[in-house]
Scaffold this motif. Structure first.
Motif, short mmCIF file in Angstrom:
data_model
loop_
_atom_site.label_atom_id
_atom_site.label_comp_id
_atom_site.label_asym_id
_atom_site.label_seq_id
_atom_site.Cartn_x
_atom_site.Cartn_y
_atom_site.Cartn_z
N ASP A 180 6.87 -14.51 12.17
CA ASP A 180 6.43 -14.06 10.85
C ASP A 180 4.91 -14.13 10.78
O ASP A 180 4.29 -14.88 11.53
CB ASP A 180 7.07 -14.93 9.76
CG ASP A 180 8.57 -14.76 9.70
OD1 ASP A 180 9.03 -13.60 9.64
OD2 ASP A 180 9.30 -15.78 9.74
N PRO A 181 4.30 -13.40 9.86
CA PRO A 181 2.84 -13.30 9.86
C PRO A 181 2.12 -14.62 9.58
O PRO A 181 2.65 -15.52 8.91
CB PRO A 181 2.56 -12.29 8.74
CG PRO A 181 3.83 -11.54 8.54
CD PRO A 181 4.92 -12.53 8.85
N TYR A 182 0.90 -14.69 10.09
CA TYR A 182 -0.02 -15.75 9.69
C TYR A 182 -0.32 -15.61 8.20
O TYR A 182 -0.19 -14.53 7.61
CB TYR A 182 -1.33 -15.65 10.46
CG TYR A 182 -1.27 -16.08 11.90
CD1 TYR A 182 -1.57 -17.38 12.27
CD2 TYR A 182 -0.93 -15.17 12.90
CE1 TYR A 182 -1.53 -17.77 13.60
CE2 TYR A 182 -0.89 -15.55 14.24
CZ TYR A 182 -1.19 -16.86 14.58
OH TYR A 182 -1.15 -17.25 15.90
N LEU A 183 -0.76 -16.72 7.62
CA LEU A 183 -1.22 -16.70 6.24
C LEU A 183 -2.74 -16.60 6.21
O LEU A 183 -3.41 -16.92 7.19
CB LEU A 183 -0.77 -17.99 5.53
CG LEU A 183 0.72 -18.32 5.58
CD1 LEU A 183 0.99 -19.60 4.81
CD2 LEU A 183 1.57 -17.17 5.06
N ASP A 184 -3.27 -16.18 5.06
CA ASP A 184 -4.71 -16.23 4.89
C ASP A 184 -5.09 -17.53 4.18
O ASP A 184 -4.24 -18.39 3.93
CB ASP A 184 -5.23 -15.00 4.12
CG ASP A 184 -4.63 -14.88 2.71
OD1 ASP A 184 -4.14 -15.90 2.16
OD2 ASP A 184 -4.67 -13.77 2.16
N ARG A 185 -6.38 -17.69 3.86
CA ARG A 185 -6.83 -18.95 3.26
C ARG A 185 -6.24 -19.19 1.88
O ARG A 185 -6.25 -20.31 1.39
CB ARG A 185 -8.36 -18.97 3.19
CG ARG A 185 -9.01 -19.07 4.56
CD ARG A 185 -10.50 -19.33 4.47
NE ARG A 185 -11.09 -19.46 5.80
CZ ARG A 185 -11.10 -20.57 6.51
NH1 ARG A 185 -10.54 -21.67 6.01
NH2 ARG A 185 -11.66 -20.61 7.70
N CYS A 186 -5.71 -18.13 1.28
CA CYS A 186 -5.08 -18.27 -0.04
C CYS A 186 -3.58 -18.53 0.06
O CYS A 186 -2.92 -18.68 -0.97
CB CYS A 186 -5.33 -17.02 -0.87
SG CYS A 186 -7.08 -16.70 -1.19
N GLY A 187 -3.07 -18.56 1.28
CA GLY A 187 -1.65 -18.81 1.46
C GLY A 187 -0.79 -17.57 1.40
O GLY A 187 0.45 -17.67 1.34
N CYS A 188 -1.40 -16.40 1.42
CA CYS A 188 -0.65 -15.14 1.37
C CYS A 188 -0.45 -14.60 2.78
O CYS A 188 -1.30 -14.78 3.66
CB CYS A 188 -1.39 -14.12 0.52
SG CYS A 188 -1.63 -14.63 -1.19
N ALA A 189 0.67 -13.90 2.98
CA ALA A 189 0.96 -13.34 4.29
C ALA A 189 -0.03 -12.24 4.65
O ALA A 189 -0.44 -11.44 3.80
CB ALA A 189 2.37 -12.78 4.32
N LEU A 246 -7.92 -25.41 11.10
CA LEU A 246 -7.78 -24.08 11.69
C LEU A 246 -6.35 -23.68 12.01
O LEU A 246 -6.12 -22.56 12.48
CB LEU A 246 -8.63 -23.99 12.97
CG LEU A 246 -10.13 -24.21 12.81
CD1 LEU A 246 -10.83 -24.18 14.15
CD2 LEU A 246 -10.73 -23.16 11.87
N THR A 247 -5.39 -24.57 11.78
CA THR A 247 -4.01 -24.26 12.14
C THR A 247 -3.06 -24.39 10.96
O THR A 247 -2.46 -23.41 10.53
CB THR A 247 -3.54 -25.16 13.29
OG1 THR A 247 -4.41 -25.00 14.41
CG2 THR A 247 -2.13 -24.79 13.72
N ILE A 248 -2.90 -25.59 10.42
CA ILE A 248 -1.90 -25.82 9.38
C ILE A 248 -2.05 -24.87 8.19
O ILE A 248 -1.04 -24.30 7.73
CB ILE A 248 -1.93 -27.30 8.93
CG1 ILE A 248 -1.39 -28.20 10.06
CG2 ILE A 248 -1.11 -27.50 7.66
CD1 ILE A 248 -1.47 -29.69 9.76
N PRO A 249 -3.27 -24.62 7.67
CA PRO A 249 -3.37 -23.72 6.51
C PRO A 249 -2.88 -22.31 6.79
O PRO A 249 -2.43 -21.61 5.87
CB PRO A 249 -4.87 -23.73 6.19
CG PRO A 249 -5.39 -24.99 6.80
CD PRO A 249 -4.58 -25.19 8.03
N PHE A 250 -2.93 -21.87 8.05
CA PHE A 250 -2.60 -20.49 8.38
C PHE A 250 -1.16 -20.35 8.88
O PHE A 250 -0.68 -19.23 9.09
CB PHE A 250 -3.59 -19.96 9.41
CG PHE A 250 -5.01 -20.09 8.94
CD1 PHE A 250 -5.52 -19.21 7.98
CD2 PHE A 250 -5.83 -21.12 9.38
CE1 PHE A 250 -6.82 -19.34 7.52
CE2 PHE A 250 -7.12 -21.25 8.92
CZ PHE A 250 -7.62 -20.37 7.98
#
Length: 543
Positions: free
Chosen positions: A302-311, A409-413
């Motif tokens: 599934d896609p990575y997230l951005d800094r706002c937590g959106c796909a 650099l990992t968990i948030p994304f």
């Protein structure tokens, strides 16, 4: 018959636990394991080593390591000790000033967390080395920091397209900003001066001395071939194997050129035969399936997230087409090759397991012992498939802890759910999977005891917490097994990896018994002596 070498005064770590107190070695083999009765094998010429409560165990084996590049980098611009951008730049300046004769400034080892967004800018290098090209891979070797002169020589401009397997980082105006990711590294890396055969041999022997000092008696070199400007270490291994200076036992993983297909398999067969000599064998093929999570190239379901937590639209990069991978692996398996997969993201892990399943279905059971390295994100549905397919989980435990690269650099994304699937050592063991262990040095420390510390504590050495996914911690004995018997299995070194009668006397003596101390002190343990085939290849001062 008297023993040549006798260890006494225990403890000794055997497959049954710390049950023995003495070991006898005759020639290159263990000839007795037991208690006080083993002392009777001592003769006038026997070397007796009093353990004095220090732990004797099988030699460590690193199942995924890059010794020759590591040895070369140690003699170049080494940034592994720099913690900040300022420290990194200062180290580059000092090296460039000390080596005015160098046409290129090369080396590497910088940390992504030292720079905003993990992508350092060319202007930082331009300020200290404006007149010579600079090419510095980061510590995981999935990205490179370059200056303007290097980009100019390579002809990389705002109009240069990203290669299919990489990315040129760009500033707001579209100009290359100074960081090249994955395959884009080759745009500059191909221009860097190649090391000489003598340089590569010296680097190998330097690295071997270092690894022996850490108790490592065997390893699998995870990249034997040409890749993104890295020199092929094959010639160095062959030279050392022929002249006897290769004292370790080494398996070479032949590089699968990800720009080609099955037409390269006959060449791999030829290289396997040409490169296998003495203590070096090249019966493995390395298939790099994806990149790393920190730069968004690890392949995810599934896609990575951005800094706002959106796909986002990014699911990472698959370097080999999943539809072709089962065909490649099936043919390699039929030819007796072991497959060594680089698989970080959950999609890459699934692709590797699917390919192994296809090979098993086509060829039936085999003893090729495929293994998947890194395993940062593993979907829970795929955890039991390792045991079912006979695929070994090749773990790099040092990465399974809270540190800036993980937390920033990992968990948030990844998001909270996938972040909880990272490095599932405990889950893999509970499912019946076999664990092997390695370091990926020079990506991270080559010290097995530091890796064991993190596998047991899920906290970096010297750290105080918080514990990273505590349910994935494993026991000290299980961690030792991964670094000994587990990696020996992967390396097809079946007469190593355990202290037992008849095994090769590849042994390591520690300066204490880590089982007798608290888990948070495991990393304080040091190696006192290392033996390969009963011959001492390292001794600490006073040991």
């Amino acid at each position: 018959m008297h023993a040549d070498l006798l260890f006494t005064g225990g403890p000794v770590l055997t497959p049954e636990g710390r049950t023995a107190t003495a070991v006898a070695v005759t020639g290159d083999r263990v000839t007795a394991v037991g208690g006080d009765e083993v002392r009777e094998l001592a003769g006038p010429r026997t070397e007796v080593v009093e353990l004095a409560g220090r732990l004797l165990l099988p030699g460590f084996q690193d199942a995924h390591v890059h010794p020759v590049p590591a040895g070369l980098e140690l003699t170049q611009c080494d940034l592994t000790g720099a913690k900040t951008a300022a420290e990194s730049v200062a180290a580059v300046r000092a090296y460039a000033d000390a080596h005015p004769e160098r046409e290129w400034i090369t080396g590497g080892g910088w940390s992504m967390e030292a720079f905003e967004g993990g992508t350092p800018a060319k202007e930082l290098l331009d300020a200290v080395v404006p007149d010579r090209p600079v090419y510095l891979p980061n510590r995981d070797h999935h990205g490179a920091w370059v200056n303007s002169r290097a980009l100019e020589l390579a002809g990389v401009t705002r109009d240069t397209p990203d290669p299919a397997d990489g990315r040129i980082e760009r500033d707001a105006s579209g100009e290359p900003s100074g960081t090249l990711q994955e395959g884009a590294m080759h745009l500059v890396g191909r221009l860097t001066p190649a090391a000489t055969p003598g340089d590569r041999l010296a680097a190998l022997l330097h690295a071997q001395r270092h690894l022996h000092s850490l108790g490592i008696t065997a390893w699998q070199d995870a990249l034997v071939g040409d890749f993104l400007g890295m020199d092929d270490p094959a010639g160095a291994y062959l030279a050392a194997a022929r002249d006897g200076s290769l004292t370790a036992r080494v398996v070479g993983a032949l590089w699968w050129d990800r720009g080609r297909g099955a037409e390269q398999i006959p060449e791999l067969v030829e290289r396997r035969q040409a490169l296998s000599h003495g203590r070096f064998r090249a019966g493995t093929v390395k298939l790099m399936l994806d990149g790393v999570a920190e730069n968004g190239t690890a392949a995810l379901l599934d896609p990575y997230l951005d800094r706002c937590g959106c796909a986002t639209a990014n699911r990472g990069t698959s370097f080999l087409a999943p539809g072709q991978l089962p065909k490649y692996v099936t043919e390699l398996d039929a030819l007796g090759f072991q497959c060594h997969f680089h698989a970080l993201g959950d999609r890459a892990v699934r692709d590797a397991l699917d390919a192994i399943e296809a090979a098993r279905g086509a060829n039936g059971p085999s003893d090729t012992r495929p293994h998947l390295a890194h395993l940062q994100v593993v979907h829970p549905d795929d955890v039991p498939r390792f045991a079912a397919l006979g695929a070994t989980a090749n773990i790099q435990p040092l990465w399974a802890a809270h540190e800036p690269q993980m937390d920033e650099l990992t968990i948030p994304f990844l998001g909270p759910e996938r972040a909880g699937w990272q490095y599932p050592f405990g889950a893999l063991l509970r499912s019946g999977a076999r664990l092997a262990a390695g370091s990926d040095w020079p990506v991270s420390s080559s010290d097995p005891l530091e890796g064991i510390h993190v596998a047991v504590n899920r906290v970096v050495p010297g750290g105080t917490g918080p514990v990273f996914l505590p349910g994935e911690r494993i026991a000290l004995a299980e961690a030792f097994t991964a670094y000994t018997a587990g990696s020996a299995y992967v390396n097809h070194l079946d007469d190593t990896g355990a202290v037992r009668v008849g095994a090769l006397a590849d042994l390591v003596l520690l300066d204490r018994d880590p089982f007798a101390g608290p888990p948070e002190e495991i990393a304080e343990t040091r190696v006192a002596r290392t033996y390969v085939g009963g011959a001492r290849v390292y001794a600490a001062e006073g040991a």
